[in-house]
Enzyme design. Structure first.
Site, PDB file in Angstrom:
ATOM      1  N   PRO A   2       0.788  -1.190   0.004  1.00 15.84           N
ATOM      2  CA  PRO A   2      -0.082   0.139  -0.043  1.00 15.84           C
ATOM      3  C   PRO A   2       0.944   1.214  -0.014  1.00 15.84           C
ATOM      4  O   PRO A   2       1.972   1.252   0.765  1.00 15.84           O
ATOM      5  CB  PRO A   2      -0.881  -0.262   1.284  1.00 15.84           C
ATOM      6  CG  PRO A   2      -0.911  -1.574   1.610  1.00 15.84           C
ATOM      7  CD  PRO A   2       0.654  -2.061   0.974  1.00 15.84           C
ATOM      8  N   GLU A   3       0.362   2.193  -0.715  1.00 14.77           N
ATOM      9  CA  GLU A   3       1.231   3.309  -0.978  1.00 14.77           C
ATOM     10  C   GLU A   3       0.544   4.558   0.214  1.00 14.77           C
ATOM     11  O   GLU A   3      -0.219   4.354   1.053  1.00 14.77           O
ATOM     12  CB  GLU A   3       1.111   4.159  -2.334  1.00 14.77           C
ATOM     13  CG  GLU A   3       1.584   3.065  -3.272  1.00 14.77           C
ATOM     14  CD  GLU A   3       1.527   3.639  -4.747  1.00 14.77           C
ATOM     15  OE1 GLU A   3       1.803   4.665  -4.865  1.00 14.77           O
ATOM     16  OE2 GLU A   3       1.555   2.497  -5.662  1.00 14.77           O
ATOM     17  N   LYS A  50       5.069   5.157   4.086  1.00 18.94           N
ATOM     18  CA  LYS A  50       4.204   3.623   3.896  1.00 18.94           C
ATOM     19  C   LYS A  50       4.115   2.844   5.053  1.00 18.94           C
ATOM     20  O   LYS A  50       3.885   1.850   5.110  1.00 18.94           O
ATOM     21  CB  LYS A  50       4.984   2.921   2.898  1.00 18.94           C
ATOM     22  CG  LYS A  50       4.832   3.379   1.370  1.00 18.94           C
ATOM     23  CD  LYS A  50       5.601   2.635   0.547  1.00 18.94           C
ATOM     24  CE  LYS A  50       5.892   3.190  -1.044  1.00 18.94           C
ATOM     25  NZ  LYS A  50       6.505   2.166  -1.960  1.00 18.94           N
ATOM     26  N   ASN A 227       4.559   2.277  -6.712  1.00 14.93           N
ATOM     27  CA  ASN A 227       4.634   2.133  -8.104  1.00 14.93           C
ATOM     28  C   ASN A 227       3.411   2.740  -8.858  1.00 14.93           C
ATOM     29  O   ASN A 227       3.446   3.187 -10.073  1.00 14.93           O
ATOM     30  CB  ASN A 227       4.668   0.546  -8.247  1.00 14.93           C
ATOM     31  CG  ASN A 227       5.144   0.097  -9.638  1.00 14.93           C
ATOM     32  OD1 ASN A 227       6.104   0.861 -10.242  1.00 14.93           O
ATOM     33  ND2 ASN A 227       4.673  -0.855 -10.340  1.00 14.93           N
ATOM     34  N   ARG A 306      10.605  -3.021 -10.779  1.00 13.31           N
ATOM     35  CA  ARG A 306       9.191  -2.733 -10.541  1.00 13.31           C
ATOM     36  C   ARG A 306       8.520  -2.723 -11.738  1.00 13.31           C
ATOM     37  O   ARG A 306       9.141  -2.246 -12.920  1.00 13.31           O
ATOM     38  CB  ARG A 306       8.772  -1.431  -9.842  1.00 13.31           C
ATOM     39  CG  ARG A 306       9.259  -1.230  -8.356  1.00 13.31           C
ATOM     40  CD  ARG A 306       8.755  -2.683  -7.490  1.00 13.31           C
ATOM     41  NE  ARG A 306       7.461  -2.714  -7.615  1.00 13.31           N
ATOM     42  CZ  ARG A 306       6.675  -1.973  -6.679  1.00 13.31           C
ATOM     43  NH1 ARG A 306       7.148  -1.183  -5.634  1.00 13.31           N
ATOM     44  NH2 ARG A 306       5.338  -2.167  -6.630  1.00 13.31           N
TER      45      ARG A 306
END
Length: 323
Positions: A2-3, A50, A227, A306
């Site tokens: 999760p960002e 985060k 990402n 990524r």
């Protein structure tokens, strides 16, 4: 994982439980036994990038004969009021539990053979929560299986930790790593959702002679950026992910930082309003202009790779850059 916007939402869900006592525990955690939280008081909740930090204090009825008053800092007040959370204010500076400014080493029980006040210092502990790809926090409910697993079984996810509080509610933490840590060192200047986010440092970092998609994921300069935000900001700024920051104009870099902050803030607002995120390029086959989207894995030679989505037409690679 999760960002930033998601972890801020988790903080918002946890904050109403600050000042309450843990009366029952559960969960599958092996590193931290759920029973160790029994009778502790949740006294503070902080978020940085985060990571979510929770402070637990001992039952002072056992130490001093009275229950501890809850600590309500800036982030706590914001979490209780979503409108304030959408306008992140200055983070508070936190020191060790004794107020001396010296953090207690991770896993340390602190000084021994001291008086009652220091017994409280020893017992105060910060829990650092790092969420996995599908990490989440549930309030007064449990996550349910959305599809069958590879064996065809419909098995509900197992929470890593469940904390029931004396107020009658409970929290369930899923897909996360937890460890006791020193008091968190909050650096709002690198947090993309803080009003103290330092654009100058971010621009200086982006101007390095390395692909900007590498720099954007560096949490030293863009804490909370993941990402999804990376892909969306690059597309909206019209910048190829492998563009070297040293070759981009100052206006292009400024636009990139603008889109990082704007998309992150909009995503956070949508979360509080119960809306899904609005992406233009992430996991898309075509961009909004109808062009075919490319997908490839990028990352530093010795770092994390990524998946990256980009449009060759809308995000052209500079002629002086290699493939």
């Amino acid at each position: 994982m999760p960002e930033g916007p998601s972890v801020r939402k988790f903080h918002h869900l946890v904050s109403p439980f600050v000042g309450q006592k843990v009366v029952k525990t559960g969960g599958s955690s092996k590193k931290l036994h759920p029973d160790s939280f029994q009778s502790l008081w949740l006294q503070d909740a902080q978020v940085h990038g985060k990571k979510l930090f929770l402070r637990f204090d001992p039952d002072e009825e056992e130490l001093h004969g009275s229950s501890p008053p809850p600590v309500q800092g800036v982030q706590q007040r914001e979490a209780m009021n979503p409108e304030l959370a959408l306008r992140p204010s200055a983070q508070e500076t936190f020191t060790g539990p004794s107020g001396s400014g010296e953090p207690v080493p991770s896993g340390s029980d602190g000084p021994s053979g001291l008086g009652g006040h220091n017994l409280l210092v020893v017992a105060q502990r910060w829990l650092e929560v790092r969420f996995g790809l599908f990490g989440s926090v549930w309030v007064n409910d449990f996550s349910r299986a959305k599809q069958a697993n590879k064996r065809g079984d419909w098995r509900d996810p197992v929470p890593r930790l469940v904390l029931h509080f004396d107020g009658g509610g409970f929290l369930a933490f899923y897909s996360c790593q937890m460890s006791w840590s020193p008091p968190p060192v909050i650096e709002p200047t690198c947090d993309i959702l803080s009003e103290k986010f330092h654009r100058g440092k971010a621009l200086e970092a982006l101007s390095q002679a390395q692909p900007v998609c590498y720099t954007l994921l560096d949490q030293k300069y863009f804490s909370g950026l993941g990402n999804i935000i990376k892909n969306e900001a690059l597309y909206r700024a019209g910048i190829h992910p492998l563009s070297l920051g040293s070759l981009l104009s100052s206006s292009s870099l400024e636009a990139l930082v603008d889109h990082v902050v704007e998309f992150s803030s909009d995503w956070l607002r949508d979360k509080f309003q119960g809306k899904g995120r609005h992406t233009l390029i992430y996991q898309k086959e075509q961009c909004p202009s109808g062009h075919q989207v490319m997908k490839e894995t990028f990352g530093p030679p010795c770092g994390l790779q990524r998946l990256t989505w980009w449009c060759p037409q809308c995000q052209p690679q500079l002629s002086s850059e290699g493939p």
